[in-house]
Write an enzyme that holds these catalytic residues in place. Structure first.
Site, PDB file in Angstrom:
ATOM      1  N   ASP A 107      98.455   7.938  25.153  1.00 30.03           N
ATOM      2  CA  ASP A 107      98.035   6.992  26.192  1.00 30.03           C
ATOM      3  C   ASP A 107      96.764   7.489  26.883  1.00 30.03           C
ATOM      4  O   ASP A 107      95.828   6.727  27.117  1.00 30.03           O
ATOM      5  CB  ASP A 107      99.140   6.812  27.246  1.00 30.03           C
ATOM      6  CG  ASP A 107     100.229   5.851  26.767  1.00 30.03           C
ATOM      7  OD1 ASP A 107     100.032   5.199  25.718  1.00 30.03           O
ATOM      8  OD2 ASP A 107     101.275   5.758  27.443  1.00 30.03           O
ATOM      9  N   GLU A 148      97.179   4.767  18.860  1.00 24.61           N
ATOM     10  CA  GLU A 148      97.558   5.304  17.547  1.00 24.61           C
ATOM     11  C   GLU A 148      96.542   6.335  17.063  1.00 24.61           C
ATOM     12  O   GLU A 148      96.930   7.370  16.510  1.00 24.61           O
ATOM     13  CB  GLU A 148      97.686   4.176  16.513  1.00 24.61           C
ATOM     14  CG  GLU A 148      98.788   3.153  16.809  1.00 24.61           C
ATOM     15  CD  GLU A 148     100.170   3.777  16.891  1.00 24.61           C
ATOM     16  OE1 GLU A 148     100.430   4.756  16.165  1.00 24.61           O
ATOM     17  OE2 GLU A 148     100.991   3.294  17.695  1.00 24.61           O
TER      18      GLU A 148
HETATM   19 ZN   LIG Z   1     102.800   6.250  20.409  1.00 21.64          ZN
END
Ligand SMILES: [Zn+2]
Length: 410
Positions: free
Chosen positions: A358, A277
């Protein structure tokens, strides 16, 4: 039934949309039986996997029933002059075009919501219940509905009133003023979502002191991310599914973790989800999404302003008098191929962003706990491990699990 050529174009657009969606769903459902990729062998054991396939098939059949029902209903409503009839009712009370529009949309929104309520009730209390996801009660379900209606009525009512008021005053230039209002409102909602809207539906409490909070704070410090507000939301009162999200920006930014996430994941896994996030924030995805949605709204309103005074657009849905509200409905359908297309582009960008977030988590924290958390989350929501590529291309805002894991391991 309208005899306007645009009427047939509207029917054509709705039909093409229904058939493409049905074909996509069918292709996707056929893929449920494909062998699971080796990297994902440990997500489910055999019995769980059978359950997850059963869940997907149940949802597939249910979605087919609901979409067929609402497609048929919409067609019948158009063919038998439903919009003209609602327009007549609204006009029987007043001559004021703002009040007419409010009554018109009120009847259509609430009417369609009442018709679809049995379906959402069935989905929550029969399907989700059967697979052990549902934690909601009938009372909570209807309270949510009531609050949702109240919010839509107030917010939607204010915005609709303003738009038509701008239209009465500035004619086709209404789009500029409307755009400004919508931009400000969506900025405010984004900023104060957690403070104003979430409390209507959920309880939020600051994350209590302990090892988890320490780990989150030391990670945030390491990447130079000012994070004062970490909240836990009682998502478990409705569903066992877990989630985490980011909202606001500047001083108002905060991270919200579902209590279900805290129960299901190890501390390192939660930090990894959070690092993902933070990645969205650091790579400016949140600002990008906000700005592009404001620009898209402006574009849509501008196109609307080109057609709003064309009587044929209103008359296409079978009303007897051209009006702003009738043109709005008609335009909504006529414009949908374009919004479908911009939606595709936004989904494509969103999938790229997921990889970037990621990668950020991988580089600043670690790949392994993110991989295991993604697997756990997929397992908990019985998500599809073998989606059809065409379905992914059209509908997925996130890459499929296997693609994310391959990227994290690369
Ligand atoms: Zn995401």
């Amino acid at each position: 039934m309208s005899n306007q050529p645009l009427f047939y174009i509207i029917i054509g657009i709705l039909s093409i949309q229904f058939f493409t969606e049905t074909i996509l769903d069918y292709l996707n459902a056929k893929n449920y039986h494909k062998p699971v990729p080796e990297e994902l062998n440990d997500v489910f054991d055999t019995e769980e996997y059978l359950k997850s396939q059963d869940y997907k098939k149940t949802n597939y059949r249910f979605a087919l029933t609901t979409s067929t029902f609402s497609f048929t209903l919409t067609l019948l409503f158009l063919i038998f002059g439903g919009f003209g009839w609602v327009d007549q009712i609204a006009r029987s009370y007043t001559d004021n075009n703002i009040v007419i529009a409010l009554i018109f949309f009120g009847i259509i929104m609430i009417g369609s919501d009442i018709i679809t309520t049995p379906f959402s009730y069935y989905s929550t209390f029969v399907i989700e219940e059967k697979f052990g996801f549902n934690k909601s009660t009938t009372k909570l379900f209807f309270m949510d509905k009531l609050k949702g209606w109240l919010m839509t009525t107030i917010l939607g009512g204010i915005i609709l009133t303003l738009i038509i008021w701008f239209f009465n005053w500035a004619n086709s230039n209404f789009w500029i003023y409307t755009w400004a209002v919508i931009a400000v409102v969506s900025l405010l909602i984004n900023l104060f979502y957690s403070k104003l809207i979430v409390p209507l539906f959920n309880k939020q409490t600051p994350l209590s002191d302990g090892t988890l909070k320490n780990k989150i704070e030391s990670y945030a410090q390491k990447v130079g991310f000012e994070l004062k507000n970490i909240f836990v939301i009682d998502g478990s009162k409705r569903s066992t599914k877990a989630n985490a999200y980011f909202s606001g920006f500047g001083k108002e930014k905060r991270v919200t973790l579902y209590d279900t996430l805290i129960n299901d994941l190890e501390e390192d896994e939660i930090v990894a989800v959070l690092a993902h996030e933070v990645g969205h924030y650091k790579r400016k995805h949140i600002i990008f999404n906000l700005i592009s949605s404001i620009l898209l709204t402006g574009f849509t309103l501008f196109i609307l302003s080109l057609f709003i005074n064309t009587p044929e657009v209103s008359l296409a849905i079978g009303v007897s008098k051209p009006s702003f509200h009738a043109a709005l409905i008609s335009f909504g359908i006529l414009y949908s191929p374009i919004s479908e297309f911009t939606g595709l582009i936004m989904n494509y960008i969103s999938r790229k962003f997921e990889y970037q977030a990621d990668d950020y988590a991988k580089n600043t924290f670690a790949a392994m706990p993110l991989i295991t958390s993604l697997k756990k989350l997929s397992k908990n929501s019985l998500s599809n491990l073998t989606p059809h590529p065409a379905y992914v291309f059209m509908h997925y805002s996130h890459p499929p699990l296997i693609a994310r894991i391959k990227n994290l391991k690369a």
